[in-house]
Design a protein around this motif. Structure first.
Motif, mmCIF file in Angstrom:
data_model
loop_
_atom_site.group_PDB
_atom_site.id
_atom_site.type_symbol
_atom_site.label_atom_id
_atom_site.label_comp_id
_atom_site.label_asym_id
_atom_site.label_seq_id
_atom_site.Cartn_x
_atom_site.Cartn_y
_atom_site.Cartn_z
ATOM 1 N N SER A 270 -28.937 -34.673 -2.823
ATOM 2 C CA SER A 270 -28.221 -35.702 -3.565
ATOM 3 C C SER A 270 -29.219 -36.576 -4.319
ATOM 4 O O SER A 270 -30.216 -37.014 -3.749
ATOM 5 C CB SER A 270 -27.436 -36.561 -2.575
ATOM 6 N N ALA A 271 -28.947 -36.846 -5.595
ATOM 7 C CA ALA A 271 -29.890 -37.610 -6.414
ATOM 8 C C ALA A 271 -30.053 -39.055 -5.935
ATOM 9 O O ALA A 271 -31.153 -39.604 -5.959
ATOM 10 C CB ALA A 271 -29.437 -37.590 -7.879
ATOM 11 N N HIS A 272 -28.937 -39.663 -5.483
ATOM 12 C CA HIS A 272 -29.024 -41.111 -5.216
ATOM 13 C C HIS A 272 -29.769 -41.466 -3.930
ATOM 14 O O HIS A 272 -29.989 -42.646 -3.649
ATOM 15 C CB HIS A 272 -27.628 -41.762 -5.246
ATOM 16 N N VAL B 9 -27.461 -24.859 -8.182
ATOM 17 C CA VAL B 9 -26.085 -25.081 -8.637
ATOM 18 C C VAL B 9 -25.845 -26.586 -8.642
ATOM 19 O O VAL B 9 -25.886 -27.225 -7.587
ATOM 20 C CB VAL B 9 -25.079 -24.382 -7.685
ATOM 21 N N PHE B 10 -25.627 -27.165 -9.830
ATOM 22 C CA PHE B 10 -25.428 -28.617 -9.899
ATOM 23 C C PHE B 10 -24.044 -29.001 -9.396
ATOM 24 O O PHE B 10 -23.057 -28.316 -9.668
ATOM 25 C CB PHE B 10 -25.642 -29.115 -11.332
ATOM 26 N N THR B 11 -24.013 -30.100 -8.635
ATOM 27 C CA THR B 11 -22.769 -30.614 -8.040
ATOM 28 C C THR B 11 -22.719 -32.124 -8.237
ATOM 29 O O THR B 11 -23.581 -32.704 -8.888
ATOM 30 C CB THR B 11 -22.725 -30.330 -6.518
ATOM 31 N N SER B 12 -21.731 -32.756 -7.609
ATOM 32 C CA SER B 12 -21.608 -34.212 -7.712
ATOM 33 C C SER B 12 -22.395 -34.923 -6.608
ATOM 34 O O SER B 12 -22.351 -36.149 -6.519
ATOM 35 C CB SER B 12 -20.138 -34.604 -7.620
ATOM 36 N N GLY B 13 -23.080 -34.178 -5.743
ATOM 37 C CA GLY B 13 -23.840 -34.815 -4.666
ATOM 38 C C GLY B 13 -23.723 -34.010 -3.394
ATOM 39 O O GLY B 13 -23.183 -32.899 -3.387
ATOM 40 N N SER B 14 -24.222 -34.565 -2.311
ATOM 41 C CA SER B 14 -24.316 -33.777 -1.085
ATOM 42 C C SER B 14 -22.993 -33.535 -0.380
ATOM 43 O O SER B 14 -22.837 -32.528 0.293
ATOM 44 C CB SER B 14 -25.310 -34.420 -0.118
ATOM 45 N N THR B 15 -22.049 -34.439 -0.505
ATOM 46 C CA THR B 15 -20.751 -34.178 0.120
ATOM 47 C C THR B 15 -20.174 -32.906 -0.484
ATOM 48 O O THR B 15 -19.724 -32.001 0.235
ATOM 49 C CB THR B 15 -19.794 -35.370 -0.088
ATOM 50 N N GLU B 16 -20.240 -32.807 -1.792
ATOM 51 C CA GLU B 16 -19.733 -31.598 -2.440
ATOM 52 C C GLU B 16 -20.601 -30.385 -2.096
ATOM 53 O O GLU B 16 -20.070 -29.307 -1.793
ATOM 54 C CB GLU B 16 -19.659 -31.796 -3.955
ATOM 55 N N SER B 17 -21.908 -30.531 -2.141
ATOM 56 C CA SER B 17 -22.797 -29.396 -1.833
ATOM 57 C C SER B 17 -22.538 -28.865 -0.429
ATOM 58 O O SER B 17 -22.492 -27.653 -0.210
ATOM 59 C CB SER B 17 -24.267 -29.808 -1.968
ATOM 60 N N ASN B 18 -22.370 -29.770 0.533
ATOM 61 C CA ASN B 18 -22.107 -29.337 1.911
ATOM 62 C C ASN B 18 -20.770 -28.607 2.018
ATOM 63 O O ASN B 18 -20.672 -27.567 2.672
ATOM 64 C CB ASN B 18 -22.091 -30.545 2.861
#
Ligand SMILES: *Cc1c(COP(=O)(O)O)cnc(C)c1O
Length: 405
Positions: A202-204, A69-78
């Motif tokens: 997170s990609a970054h 599930v694509f998100t804006s990064g780990s803060t959102e994923s968590n």
């Protein structure tokens, strides 16, 4: 040629790999379509990029593309994993297990849930920052629905016994989430063999762009369900509404592919550079200590405390090197590291701790320079330190009676 300041803060973020940038550029330019547009080639080619990225992401962690599930990064994923699972399984129980060295993006959603009536256990860690499987098993209750334990720590690099804890979660029917932001792409992460149900990336942190990431959501054995946080167009099978960031997703996919193909090379490189720093520091300085676990550790993480120097002065002395310090680590808040404190590191050592985060693009010259600079600064500061003089002269500081005037 060295470029200053030397970047050794790869746990905070990583530079985008040029190959990742190349994979993204077409989706800003001629291939600008919306991946949800079904009626024309602009949409189709965007969807093609997204579907390739889904496969690249899944491959890196041994998942099925449908589980990404694509998100804006780990803060959102968590947030999505923790709040989404809590909401979905709250009828079954209200107990959640986590640890007190987690990233704020896990601790804060847990606090949010506590305010809603959930009961959260924050496991303490040992001196090296680890939770043991036995300790975890003891914390499990009949009403435990969810566990969230990071794969590797962002400050000290310590890696938890994830596979053992995953096994306990399977036996006890507990949904197991891991914030694998720092580990994914650096060390082997396998959601199957490790019993992981939800995993944040997170990609970054892995040479991809900022503002892109994913949540792995297990579909079989068990089929994990999470309530969405955003209501909207029903993208990402209803779990994350919102038009996909197609260039970001393409970059994330490419970053995963490169990490998978080059993991052993990246790992050997980071270990070699870390060894250079480690050997220099421990051969040339006394009264220093390594923070984190000596073996169960991210290859690029080197976190050290220097006794008998002043934290602020040390940071000033090494300002040609971009690093993080325990006195104001990683988060936007300026609090001293909750991770080092949880590990029982003393207040002084917290303030003189430096995290060197070594990455794919660092060189031998850079870490040599960083080691020289740090050693020089520590020596200079200690020359001015009466405490250091006393300790060198064999005075037991604990026995000194301090008087004030
Ligand atoms: C960086 C980081 C996050 C936050 O990720 P973003 O993509 O920047 O939101 C969460 N957890 C850990 C362990 C991190 O290192």
């Amino acid at each position: 040629m060295l470029k200053f300041p030397i970047y050794l803060d790869n746990h905070a973020t990583t530079p985008v790999d040029p190959r990742v940038l190349d994979a993204m550029l077409p989706y800003f330019k001629e291939k600008f379509g919306n991946a949800a547009s079904r009626n024309h080639p602009y949409g189709w080619e965007a969807e093609e990029a997204v579907s390739m990225a889904r496969e690249q992401c899944a491959n890196l962690i041994h998942a099925d593309p449908k589980e990404i599930v694509f998100t804006s990064g780990s803060t959102e994923s968590n947030n999505l994993a923790i709040k989404g699972a809590a909401e979905m399984y709250k009828e079954k129980g209200k107990h959640i297990i986590t640890a007190n060295t987690e990233h704020k993006a896990v601790l804060d959603p847990c606090k949010h849930l506590e305010a809603l009536g959930f009961d959260v256990t924050y496991l303490p860690v040992d001196k090296m920052g680890r939770v043991s499987a036995e300790q975890f098993a003891e914390a499990v209750r009949p009403d435990t629905i969810l566990a969230s334990l990071m794969f590797a720590n962002n400050e000290v690099g310590t890696i938890h016994p994830i596979a053992e804890i995953g096994k306990i979660c399977k036996e006890k029917n507990i949904i197991f989430h891991t914030d694998a932001t720092q580990a994914t792409g650096k060390v082997p992460v396998d959601v199957q063999s490790m019993g992981i149900d939800l995993l944040s990336v997170s990609a970054h942190k892995m040479y991809g762009p900022k503002g892109a990431g994913f949540l792995y959501v297990r579909r079989k054995g068990p089929r994990v369900r999470i309530a969405p946080i955003f209501d909207g167009g029903g993208h990402e099978r209803g779990m994350r509404s919102g038009t996909l960031n197609v260039p970001g997703v393409a970059g994330l996919g490419k970053a995963c592919e490169i990490c998978k193909n080059e993991m052993s090379k990246d790992r050997a490189h980071a270990l070699a550079l870390r060894k250079i720093m480690h050997d220099r520091f421990f051969n040339e300085l006394d009264f220093i200590s390594l923070n984190g676990h000596p073996e169960h550790r991210l290859p690029g993480n080197f976190n050290v405390s220097f006794a008998y120097v002043e934290g602020e002065a040390l940071m000033m002395g090494i300002k040609e090197i971009a690093v993080s310090s325990g006195s104001a680590c990683t988060s936007a808040s300026l609090e001293p590291s909750h991770v080092l404190r949880a590990m029982g590191v003393g207040e002084d050592a917290v303030h003189t701790s430096i995290r060197y985060g070594i990455g794919r693009f660092n060189t031998v010259e850079e870490v040599t320079y960083a080691a020289n600079k740090t050693i020089e600064a520590v020596r200079r500061l200690r020359e001015m330190s009466p405490l250091y003089e006393m300790v060198k002269d064999g005075v037991d500081l604990a026995s000194v009676k301090w008087t004030s005037h």
